[in-house]
Design a protein around this motif. Structure first.
Motif, PDB file in Angstrom:
ATOM      1  N   SER A 193       0.812  -1.221   0.000  1.00  0.00           N
ATOM      2  CA  SER A 193       0.000   0.000   0.000  1.00  0.00           C
ATOM      3  C   SER A 193       0.841   1.264   0.000  1.00  0.00           C
ATOM      4  CB  SER A 193      -0.930   0.003   1.219  1.00  0.00           C
ATOM      5  OG  SER A 193      -1.740  -1.160   1.239  1.00  0.00           O
ATOM      6  N   GLY A 194       2.139   1.121   0.095  1.00  0.00           N
ATOM      7  CA  GLY A 194       3.011   2.288   0.092  1.00  0.00           C
ATOM      8  C   GLY A 194       3.145   2.950   1.440  1.00  0.00           C
ATOM      9  N   ILE A 195       2.729   2.248   2.512  1.00  0.00           N
ATOM     10  CA  ILE A 195       2.852   2.802   3.862  1.00  0.00           C
ATOM     11  C   ILE A 195       4.200   2.375   4.417  1.00  0.00           C
ATOM     12  CG2 ILE A 195       1.886   2.864   6.181  1.00  0.00           C
ATOM     13  CD1 ILE A 195      -0.795   2.055   4.972  1.00  0.00           C
ATOM     14  N   THR A 196       5.103   3.308   4.598  1.00  0.00           N
ATOM     15  CA  THR A 196       6.430   2.988   5.126  1.00  0.00           C
ATOM     16  C   THR A 196       6.442   3.173   6.628  1.00  0.00           C
ATOM     17  OG1 THR A 196       7.147   5.257   4.732  1.00  0.00           O
ATOM     18  CG2 THR A 196       7.575   3.642   2.997  1.00  0.00           C
ATOM     19  N   SER A 197       7.242   2.347   7.282  1.00  0.00           N
ATOM     20  CA  SER A 197       7.304   2.436   8.743  1.00  0.00           C
ATOM     21  C   SER A 197       8.127   3.649   9.149  1.00  0.00           C
ATOM     22  CB  SER A 197       7.933   1.172   9.325  1.00  0.00           C
ATOM     23  OG  SER A 197       9.260   1.048   8.901  1.00  0.00           O
ATOM     24  N   TRP A 198       7.664   4.344  10.175  1.00  0.00           N
ATOM     25  CA  TRP A 198       8.464   5.438  10.745  1.00  0.00           C
ATOM     26  C   TRP A 198       8.864   4.996  12.139  1.00  0.00           C
ATOM     27  CZ3 TRP A 198       7.026   9.332  14.621  1.00  0.00           C
ATOM     28  CH2 TRP A 198       5.883   8.957  15.327  1.00  0.00           C
ATOM     29  N   LEU A 210      -2.637  10.839  10.830  1.00  0.00           N
ATOM     30  CA  LEU A 210      -3.131   9.601  10.222  1.00  0.00           C
ATOM     31  C   LEU A 210      -1.990   8.807   9.606  1.00  0.00           C
ATOM     32  CD1 LEU A 210      -5.406   7.747   9.416  1.00  0.00           C
ATOM     33  CD2 LEU A 210      -5.747   9.142   7.358  1.00  0.00           C
ATOM     34  N   ALA A 211      -1.102   9.480   8.890  1.00  0.00           N
ATOM     35  CA  ALA A 211       0.029   8.780   8.279  1.00  0.00           C
ATOM     36  C   ALA A 211       0.935   8.164   9.346  1.00  0.00           C
ATOM     37  CB  ALA A 211       0.821   9.743   7.399  1.00  0.00           C
ATOM     38  N   ALA A 233       2.786   3.348  12.169  1.00  0.00           N
ATOM     39  CA  ALA A 233       3.040   2.621  13.415  1.00  0.00           C
ATOM     40  C   ALA A 233       2.340   1.269  13.427  1.00  0.00           C
ATOM     41  CB  ALA A 233       2.578   3.459  14.606  1.00  0.00           C
ATOM     42  N   VAL A 234       1.208   1.171  12.769  1.00  0.00           N
ATOM     43  CA  VAL A 234       0.470  -0.091  12.714  1.00  0.00           C
ATOM     44  C   VAL A 234       1.142  -1.064  11.752  1.00  0.00           C
ATOM     45  CG1 VAL A 234      -1.696  -1.188  12.025  1.00  0.00           C
ATOM     46  CG2 VAL A 234      -1.732   0.922  13.380  1.00  0.00           C
ATOM     47  N   PHE A 235       1.535  -0.579  10.560  1.00  0.00           N
ATOM     48  CA  PHE A 235       2.051  -1.455   9.521  1.00  0.00           C
ATOM     49  C   PHE A 235       3.569  -1.594   9.541  1.00  0.00           C
ATOM     50  CE2 PHE A 235      -2.080  -0.145   7.854  1.00  0.00           C
ATOM     51  CZ  PHE A 235      -2.602  -1.361   7.415  1.00  0.00           C
ATOM     52  N   GLY A 236       4.245  -0.883  10.472  1.00  0.00           N
ATOM     53  CA  GLY A 236       5.704  -0.967  10.547  1.00  0.00           C
ATOM     54  C   GLY A 236       6.174  -2.366  10.891  1.00  0.00           C
TER      55      GLY A 236
END
Length: 403
Positions: free
Chosen positions: A240-245, A272-273, A278-281
């Motif tokens: 989904s393009g969500i990168t972990s921070w 939100l990002a 934090a969820v998908f990391g």
């Protein structure tokens, strides 16, 4: 804890210490499988510190060594929870009248481990020493020692599922505060609010009797299931393009500059990002929900496999059991060796230093276990725990000390 008799004073008049050790080491009340798992955690952390690995590709076995990153320290934390459960009653909750002494023993253990961690940090190696957190965890779990396995698992689940998102939201709303306490609780490579989830899970395993074959088999299935969920969640985030921070990753490293050293993209992230990240990391030390579930499941799987294989493969695994019986001494020796010798890029190339470290640790700890018994720093921590919980002496009118 089973120890070997001194040289020349074995169980029988003609029994050599080595023979006696091979017959008795790893037998109940010791749990050989847990010692083997601790050894794998130590060797894995050594690999994460000094090894050279390629990015993990499940289809390329040559990259599988990359699994040591992040997962080895998580395995160490889960095993810490198991150890705490075993030393405070195993499958039985500690009696209320025993609690004052148990609390003091844990404080004594935690304090000495914390101080050892500080001493290792003074060596100024590039290693993020885990022992300071490890010592604090011994104190942090004191209020939860009488929690039942179900409650511990629920608490671990809540911390895993909600903790990272809540911490990310707090960081955003509080304008990314920074300080020693904030770094310990919210950020850093080992935020205590995240790592308590691993310790709670380990305590639940200990209370459930992980040394039993049936329990280990169930734990194996649960661990695999958690890996599927956690790493599946991370895969969804990547697609989904969500990168972990990870506020504790990279440039911060506890610097006084704090958040000013972060990429502006992270500092400008919307709530939100940040929460989604934090969820998908799933990256090592990202502290994301996906990493906690996936790597936590990996740790449970390794522990269960070590328990199940320790009986049929006992003779083969004994050196690993010896190393795992003195994890604090072995970890300290590894960090000191890095401070004295260095790592890849210095005197050694590729993974030669890692391999040499592994062989040396296995050899030295086995010989020490055979001829001496308990590890030196384990003895120190044990004595500190006993001294902390010992009742104070008082004097009679004649001056004679009594207890």
């Amino acid at each position: 804890m089973t120890t070997s008799p001194p040289l020349g004073t074995a169980a029988g008049p003609t029994t050599l210490p080595v023979t006696h050790w091979f017959r008795t080491f790893g037998r109940p009340p010791r749990i050989l499988g847990l010692d083997v798992a601790r050894a794998l955690a130590i060797l894995g952390m050594a690999g994460a510190h000094i090894g050279e690995t390629s990015a993990f590709d499940p289809l390329d076995p040559s990259t599988w060594l990359d699994l040591v990153h992040g997962r080895s320290s998580i395995l160490f934390a889960v095993l810490a929870g198991v150890s705490i459960a075993l030393m405070t009653g195993r499958r039985d909750l500690p009696d209320p009248e025993r609690m004052p002494g148990i609390r003091l023993q844990l404080v004594g253990r935690g304090a000495v481990i914390f101080l050892i961690g500080l001493a290792l940090e003074l060596l100024n190696t590039p290693i993020a020493v885990i022992l300071t957190l490890y010592g604090l965890l011994y104190v942090a779990v004191i209020p939860f020692l009488r929690w039942r396995p179900r409650t511990l698992l629920i608490a671990a689940g809540v911390l895993a599922l909600a903790g990272p998102a809540v911490l990310a939201l707090i960081a955003i709303l509080a304008m990314y505060p920074y300080g020693a306490g904030i770094g310990l609780v919210l950020y850093g490579s080992y935020p205590i609010t995240v790592w308590l989830a691993f310790v709670f899970a380990g305590m639940a395993l200990g209370r459930l009797g992980i040394e039993r074959i049936h329990t280990a088999a169930v734990a194996l299935g649960a661990g695999v299931g958690l890996m599927v969920v956690g790493y599946g969640l991370g895969l969804v985030g990547a697609v989904s393009g969500i990168t972990s921070w990870a506020p504790g990753e990279g440039s911060m490293a506890g610097s006084a500059a704090g958040w000013q050293t972060y990429p502006e993209a992270v500092a400008a992230a919307d709530p939100l990002a940040a929460v989604l990240s934090a969820v998908f990391g799933v990256d090592p030390h990202s502290g994301g929900t996906a990493e906690i579930l996936g790597s936590g499941g990996f740790a449970v799987t390794v522990i269960a496999l070590c328990i199940l294989l320790s009986r049929p493969l006992r003779w083969v695994l004994l050196p690993f059991g010896a190393l795992g019986s003195m994890p604090l001494s072995a970890y300290t020796a590894h960090v000191v060796s890095v401070a004295l010798i260095g790592g890849p890029g210095g005197f050694f190339t590729d993974n030669l230093f890692w391999a040499g470290t592994a062989v040396a640790l296995l050899l030295v700890t086995t010989l020490w276990s055979v001829f001496v018994g308990r590890g030196p720093l384990e003895r120190l921590v044990g004595r500190a725990a006993v001294a902390m919980a010992s009742p104070p002496r008082r004097k009679t009118e004649q001056g004679a000390p009594v207890v």
